[in-house]
Write a protein that holds these residues in place. Structure first.
Motif, short mmCIF file in Angstrom:
data_model
loop_
_atom_site.label_atom_id
_atom_site.label_comp_id
_atom_site.label_asym_id
_atom_site.label_seq_id
_atom_site.Cartn_x
_atom_site.Cartn_y
_atom_site.Cartn_z
N UNK A 21 25.94 42.96 -12.12
CA UNK A 21 24.57 42.94 -11.63
C UNK A 21 23.64 43.48 -12.71
N UNK A 22 22.77 42.63 -13.20
CA UNK A 22 21.75 43.04 -14.17
C UNK A 22 20.49 43.37 -13.40
N UNK A 23 20.20 44.66 -13.30
CA UNK A 23 19.08 45.13 -12.48
C UNK A 23 17.81 45.25 -13.32
N UNK A 24 17.34 44.11 -13.83
CA UNK A 24 16.09 44.10 -14.59
C UNK A 24 16.18 44.82 -15.92
N UNK A 46 24.67 38.37 -11.72
CA UNK A 46 23.48 38.40 -10.88
C UNK A 46 22.36 39.04 -11.69
N UNK A 47 21.25 38.34 -11.83
CA UNK A 47 20.08 38.90 -12.51
C UNK A 47 18.97 39.07 -11.48
N UNK A 48 18.46 40.27 -11.36
CA UNK A 48 17.41 40.56 -10.39
C UNK A 48 16.39 41.53 -10.96
N UNK A 49 15.24 41.59 -10.32
CA UNK A 49 14.23 42.57 -10.71
C UNK A 49 14.75 43.97 -10.44
N UNK A 50 14.29 44.91 -11.24
CA UNK A 50 14.74 46.29 -11.10
C UNK A 50 14.41 46.83 -9.70
N UNK A 51 15.45 47.30 -9.03
CA UNK A 51 15.26 47.84 -7.69
C UNK A 51 16.04 49.11 -7.45
N UNK A 52 16.71 49.60 -8.49
CA UNK A 52 17.49 50.82 -8.35
C UNK A 52 18.95 50.55 -8.04
#
Length: 384
Positions: A21-24, A46-52
């Motif tokens: 999981x790439x968290x932004x 999985x690439x997603x915007x930073x959410x912690x």
């Protein structure tokens, strides 16, 4: 990161899916994990915007299709047999959770295990485990280690539990998650073996002042309050949960909030009565604990400090004193060498090294430093 990914890729248990999981990220991590995914079909990205951290873990568990799931942080690495051993233990014992130990690698390496005994917990023994999940009150230590990274969870149940964890939690999210899971599951196997290597980089070992720290602790408390309503959550568990909140407040005063009076309650001064009058003392250990010992010892006007040594002396810079290599002890005159580390196993290893280097065993002192809040808990009858 490559060491982490390689350690997962090279597991003896090969029939695994590896969800990254790439968290932004903005440091090139996405390019690295995409390269691994092109080379190995077991990698899913999985690439997603930073959410912690909690948000990232929810994204990962949503995609997981295996019977069991585990976690590895990108700065750390695991030994080749880790998931083979954990999976085999889970299957053989029909366990919902297998919990193991880990190696903490900072200025020195220490091993850490769950405080409760090794073996299978089911039926009536699950009541005991829940009662001691946060702390093992008899040992005055943790019951189950909070980290998710040295554990294996049954995927379907863990997915349900993970979705209930608040994304507002900025730390102790693992502790809340493990406690929530133990309330829901019915069979746990505790394994006194360590496979996970937790790497504490110098930057992560220094806590910057966090003026919002108390708000963060409140988020943990609110998560615990929700668990109080669970039918399996006993009064004893509530006492332990509240003691855990006390511990976090205690840590805030000592190091997290940025108080001028830092480390105020970290070091119990009981040992001062055992230091002979007029003694000249050398300190072995120049970290935060060593600094706290130094301040307390300097409060006794009859004592003299020969100096402070530490194997990691080159990384220790203070404005009011200098930390030297342990070799410096050979040049100093002293009456006592005070070992200023909390971990008893590491203290014993240091003592052995000093004796082998020619220091008289009679001159070496180490004092156990239990967290001070345990004294108040015991004297007020929190635990029977």
């Amino acid at each position: 990161m490559e060491k982490c990914l390689d350690s997962v890729k090279n597991q003896i248990l090969q029939d695994i899916e590896i969800i990254c999981v790439d968290d932004g990220s903005t440091d090139g991590s996405l390019e690295i994990i995409n390269r691994y995914a092109r080379q190995d079909s077991r990698f899913k990205v999985i690439h997603k915007e930073n959410g912690g951290l909690v948000s990232a873990r929810k994204a990962g568990i949503a995609l997981a299709s295996g019977q069991y799931v585990g976690y590895v942080d990108s700065d750390d690495w695991i030994e080749p047999k880790m998931y083979q051993v954990l999976y085999r233990t889970a299957v053989e014992n029909h366990a919902d959770l297998v919990s193991s130990g880990y190696f903490f690698e900072g200025n020195y390496i220490t091993e850490h295990y769950d405080g409760v005994g090794e073996g299978l917990y089911d039926e009536s023994r699950m009541d005991y485990l829940r009662e001691n999940a946060i702390y093992d009150s008899a040992a005055e230590d943790v019951g189950l280690r909070g980290s998710l990274c040295c554990k294996l969870f049954r995927t379907e149940l863990f997915r349900t539990v993970q979705q209930e964890i608040s994304e507002k939690l900025s730390f102790s999210e693992d502790k809340v998650c493990v406690l929530s899971y133990v309330l829901q599951c019915s069979r746990v196997y505790v394994l006194k073996q360590a496979f996970y290597h937790y790497i504490a980089h110098p930057s992560s070992m220094v806590h910057a002042a966090d003026t919002n720290y108390l708000a963060s602790v409140n988020e943990i408390y609110q998560s615990f309050v929700k668990l109080y309503e669970h039918p399996a959550f006993t009064r004893s568990m509530r006492v332990q949960a509240e003691l855990y909140i006390t511990e976090q407040l205690y840590k805030g005063i000592n190091s997290r909030l940025g108080f001028v009076n830092s480390s105020l309650f970290w070091l119990d001064p009981y040992y001062l009565g055992d230091i002979p009058q007029g003694a000249r003392i050398a300190l072995y250990g120049g970290g935060d604990l060593g600094c706290a010992y130094r301040r307390q010892l300097m409060g006794r006007k009859d004592l003299e400090l020969a100096g402070c040594v530490d194997p990691a002396y080159e990384s220790m810079r203070y404005s009011d004193f200098t930390v030297y290599s342990p070799e410096k002890l050979r040049q100093w005159e002293y009456d006592l060498v005070l070992i200023t580390v909390k971990n008893p196993e590491k203290a014993a290893a240091i003592k052995k090294e000093l004796v082998e280097a020619g220091v008289s065993e009679k001159k070496i002192r180490w004092y156990e430093q239990k967290e001070i809040f345990w004294k108040y808990a015991k004297v007020n009858g929190w635990f029977a």
